[in-house]
Design a protein around this motif. Sequence first.
Motif, mmCIF file in Angstrom:
data_model
loop_
_atom_site.group_PDB
_atom_site.id
_atom_site.type_symbol
_atom_site.label_atom_id
_atom_site.label_comp_id
_atom_site.label_asym_id
_atom_site.label_seq_id
_atom_site.Cartn_x
_atom_site.Cartn_y
_atom_site.Cartn_z
ATOM 1 N N THR A 20 15.637 18.500 12.149
ATOM 2 C CA THR A 20 17.329 19.410 11.780
ATOM 3 C C THR A 20 17.704 19.930 13.881
ATOM 4 N N ALA A 21 16.039 20.822 14.175
ATOM 5 C CA ALA A 21 15.851 21.868 15.112
ATOM 6 C C ALA A 21 16.035 20.110 16.303
ATOM 7 N N GLY A 22 15.550 19.242 16.217
ATOM 8 C CA GLY A 22 15.939 18.256 16.712
ATOM 9 C C GLY A 22 17.222 17.723 17.273
ATOM 10 N N ALA A 23 18.152 17.558 16.371
ATOM 11 C CA ALA A 23 19.666 16.915 16.391
ATOM 12 C C ALA A 23 20.066 18.730 17.211
ATOM 13 N N MET A 24 19.415 19.282 16.897
ATOM 14 C CA MET A 24 20.134 20.373 17.646
ATOM 15 C C MET A 24 19.764 20.687 19.615
ATOM 16 N N LEU A 25 18.426 20.590 19.755
ATOM 17 C CA LEU A 25 18.049 20.309 21.008
ATOM 18 C C LEU A 25 18.426 19.327 21.390
ATOM 19 N N GLY A 26 19.061 17.806 20.578
ATOM 20 C CA GLY A 26 19.616 16.967 21.757
ATOM 21 C C GLY A 26 21.492 17.191 21.690
ATOM 22 N N LEU A 27 21.730 17.882 20.799
ATOM 23 C CA LEU A 27 23.475 18.267 20.933
ATOM 24 C C LEU A 27 23.095 18.831 22.351
ATOM 25 N N VAL A 28 22.407 19.587 22.194
ATOM 26 C CA VAL A 28 22.407 21.444 23.692
ATOM 27 C C VAL A 28 21.778 20.823 24.368
ATOM 28 N N LEU A 29 21.648 19.298 24.734
ATOM 29 C CA LEU A 29 20.943 18.361 25.868
ATOM 30 C C LEU A 29 22.023 17.897 26.455
ATOM 31 N N ILE A 30 22.774 17.421 25.245
ATOM 32 C CA ILE A 30 23.985 16.701 25.455
ATOM 33 C C ILE A 30 25.238 17.354 26.135
ATOM 34 N N ALA A 31 25.089 19.053 25.285
ATOM 35 C CA ALA A 31 27.016 19.828 26.529
ATOM 36 C C ALA A 31 26.030 20.216 27.823
ATOM 37 N N ARG A 32 25.466 20.258 28.100
ATOM 38 C CA ARG A 32 24.294 20.801 29.055
ATOM 39 C C ARG A 32 24.191 19.926 30.442
ATOM 40 N N ALA A 33 23.804 18.174 30.274
ATOM 41 C CA ALA A 33 23.723 17.585 31.354
ATOM 42 C C ALA A 33 24.707 17.715 32.005
ATOM 43 N N ALA A 40 22.161 10.411 27.825
ATOM 44 C CA ALA A 40 21.720 9.283 26.702
ATOM 45 C C ALA A 40 20.589 9.531 26.447
ATOM 46 N N LEU A 41 19.652 10.563 27.502
ATOM 47 C CA LEU A 41 18.294 11.137 26.368
ATOM 48 C C LEU A 41 18.646 11.763 24.932
ATOM 49 N N GLY A 42 19.960 13.394 25.375
ATOM 50 C CA GLY A 42 20.093 13.653 24.362
ATOM 51 C C GLY A 42 21.054 12.993 23.209
ATOM 52 N N VAL A 43 21.553 11.883 23.518
ATOM 53 C CA VAL A 43 22.036 10.624 22.265
ATOM 54 C C VAL A 43 20.827 10.445 21.648
ATOM 55 N N ALA A 44 19.638 9.639 22.373
ATOM 56 C CA ALA A 44 18.475 9.009 21.603
ATOM 57 C C ALA A 44 17.661 10.166 21.190
ATOM 58 N N ILE A 45 18.586 11.612 21.309
ATOM 59 C CA ILE A 45 17.075 12.566 20.937
ATOM 60 C C ILE A 45 17.639 12.789 19.028
ATOM 61 N N VAL A 46 18.767 12.682 19.442
ATOM 62 C CA VAL A 46 19.689 12.921 18.046
ATOM 63 C C VAL A 46 19.644 12.064 17.305
ATOM 64 N N SER A 48 17.524 9.638 17.092
ATOM 65 C CA SER A 48 16.208 9.692 16.724
ATOM 66 C C SER A 48 15.723 10.910 15.398
ATOM 67 N N ALA A 49 16.294 12.123 15.620
ATOM 68 C CA ALA A 49 16.472 13.718 14.715
ATOM 69 C C ALA A 49 16.577 12.706 13.238
ATOM 70 N N LEU A 50 17.942 12.295 13.591
ATOM 71 C CA LEU A 50 18.785 12.160 11.990
ATOM 72 C C LEU A 50 17.896 11.175 11.836
ATOM 73 N N LEU A 51 17.472 9.957 12.124
ATOM 74 C CA LEU A 51 16.662 9.516 11.350
ATOM 75 C C LEU A 51 15.639 9.252 10.858
#
Length: 69
Positions: A20-33, A40-46, A48-51
């Motif tokens: 869950t923390a990883g998915a939130m980090l990815g969402l923040v990265l997507i929003a601020r990039a 793309a890195l944010g999407v990959a993190i989200v 992988s976190a969901l997986l």
Amino acid sequence: MTDKAQGRWLALVGVRIAGTAGAMLGLVLIARAYAWPQKALGVAIVLSALLLIAVVPRALAHRWRTPEA
């Protein structure tokens, strides 16, 4: 609950919280990039976190299942 069962339960909960923390980090990265590589890195993190949230706890529970007697 035995110590072994409690440790396993904490491991399952810890994996879910980490995912869950990883998915939130990815969402923040997507929003601020600003550029697409960071998005793309944010999407990959989200993804992988969901997986991680979906697969790892189930695999651990299957591995720890008590064998049928």
